[in-house]
Design an enzyme around this catalytic site. Structure first.
Site, PDB file in Angstrom:
ATOM      1  CG  ASP A   1      -3.351  -3.973  10.050  1.00  9.94           C
ATOM      2  OD1 ASP A   1      -4.269  -5.015  10.126  1.00  9.94           O
ATOM      3  OD2 ASP A   1      -4.552  -3.403   9.359  1.00  9.94           O
TER       4      ASP A   1
ATOM      5  CG  ASP B   1      -8.402  -1.058   6.491  1.00  7.71           C
ATOM      6  OD1 ASP B   1      -7.686  -0.264   7.328  1.00  7.71           O
ATOM      7  OD2 ASP B   1      -7.778  -2.282   6.367  1.00  7.71           O
ATOM      8  CG  HIS B   2      -7.991  -1.167  11.280  1.00  6.30           C
ATOM      9  ND1 HIS B   2      -7.474  -2.095  11.709  1.00  6.30           N
ATOM     10  CD2 HIS B   2      -7.095  -1.190  10.219  1.00  6.30           C
ATOM     11  CE1 HIS B   2      -7.405  -3.456  11.008  1.00  6.30           C
ATOM     12  NE2 HIS B   2      -6.180  -2.657  10.062  1.00  6.30           N
TER      13      HIS B   2
ATOM     14  CG  HIS C   1      -3.795   2.141   7.681  1.00  7.90           C
ATOM     15  ND1 HIS C   1      -2.838   0.964   7.908  1.00  7.90           N
ATOM     16  CD2 HIS C   1      -3.012   3.295   7.536  1.00  7.90           C
ATOM     17  CE1 HIS C   1      -1.373   1.417   7.949  1.00  7.90           C
ATOM     18  NE2 HIS C   1      -1.691   2.696   7.756  1.00  7.90           N
TER      19      HIS C   1
ATOM     20  CG  HIS D   1       0.619  -1.968   9.532  1.00  8.83           C
ATOM     21  ND1 HIS D   1       0.326  -2.624   7.577  1.00  8.83           N
ATOM     22  CD2 HIS D   1      -0.281  -1.074   9.524  1.00  8.83           C
ATOM     23  CE1 HIS D   1      -0.344  -1.788   7.109  1.00  8.83           C
ATOM     24  NE2 HIS D   1      -1.595  -1.097   7.983  1.00  8.83           N
TER      25      HIS D   1
HETATM   26 ZN   LIG Z   1      -3.288  -1.127   8.543  1.00  7.70          ZN
END
Ligand SMILES: [Zn+2]
Length: 255
Positions: free
Chosen positions: A133, A60-61, A58, A114
């Site tokens: 996450d 945001d990582h 993702h 996830h």
């Molecule tokens: Zn994530």
């Protein structure tokens, strides 16, 4: 136990964390939500970035990877299952692979659900787990690419770690998670104690993580889906744990 950690916020509610080996001077960023706060953390600690350990693809990582790699020439380690979606990967890892950060020795646990290829990094000697996450404090990640059954199995893998393992997750969601958890387990004393602790930390603008795995096992409803009282609370007494987990997760999605 030699590892040092440094935790800081990135973006809106993501956590960045640095893992440092004082023996060899190596430092890993666990995920790279954005470059600037990681650079600031490196400056504040005086540590030199040698590695980025990525938990999942993702943005945001991973959005900070390119800038950090360009600046520090660090090694980027990523899950084999989703390396094609992550920039500038040097090394891919799978279940039970060893990852070294200087003299610190970590091992990879595949924790899908996830995302389909999500991994966690566990450093057993230092009693540290970086779970991205998959597991949050008093919560868990949304099941986006996997199935609830897969996610439940991933949580069981993490639950099997020693109780004194310190758990670093990817987001500061604890207060909202506690609010929801109380709707599942109204009479859980450990949860109520954690609720008070979290309110104090948030009021003082302090992070609520890391927690220990023992604390999570006592108060996180997503790790407790195989307990009769949790099954009963969601009207699924006698059903398989993963179905209870799926129902709790679904209720959280709607909350
Ligand atoms: Zn994530």
């Amino acid at each position: 136990m030699t590892a040092q950690t440094h935790l800081f916020l990135c973006l809106k509610d993501n956590y960045g964390v640095l893992l440092h080996d004082p023996v060899q001077g190596a430092t890993a960023a666990i995920d790279a939500p954005e470059a600037a706060p990681i650079e600031a953390a490196l400056k504040a600690t005086g540590w030199k970035l040698t590695d980025i350990l990525v938990t999942h693809h993702h943005a945001d990582h991973t959005d900070g990877i390119a800038a950090l790699k360009q600046h520090h020439r660090c090694r980027v380690v990523a899950p084999a299952g989703e390396a094609s979606k992550i920039p500038m990967v040097d090394e891919t890892v799978r279940e039970h692979d060893t990852v070294r950060v200087g003299s610190l020795q970590g091992r990879v646990l595949e924790t899908p659900g996830h995302t389909a290829g999500h991994i966690s990094y566990v450093f057993p000697e230092d009693k540290l787990a970086f779970v991205g996450d998959t597991l949050f404090s008093i919560g868990c990640g949304r099941v986006i690419e996997g199935t609830p059954e897969m996610m439940w199995q991933s949580l069981l893998k993490l639950r099997a770690l020693p109780d004194d393992t310190r758990v670093f997750c990817g987001h500061e969601y604890t207060q909202a998670n506690v609010r929801f958890a109380k709707t599942i387990e109204t009479a859980n004393a450990a949860l109520n104690a954690r609720a008070q602790e979290v309110d104090k930390l948030v009021a003082a603008k302090k992070p609520t993580i890391p927690s220990t795995l023992g604390e999570e096992k006592a108060a996180n409803p997503f790790l407790r889906a195989d307990l009769p009282e949790v099954a009963k609370s969601v009207g699924l007494s006698g059903q398989p744990a993963w179905k209870v987990f799926a129902e709790v997760r679904e209720r959280k999605n709607r909350s």
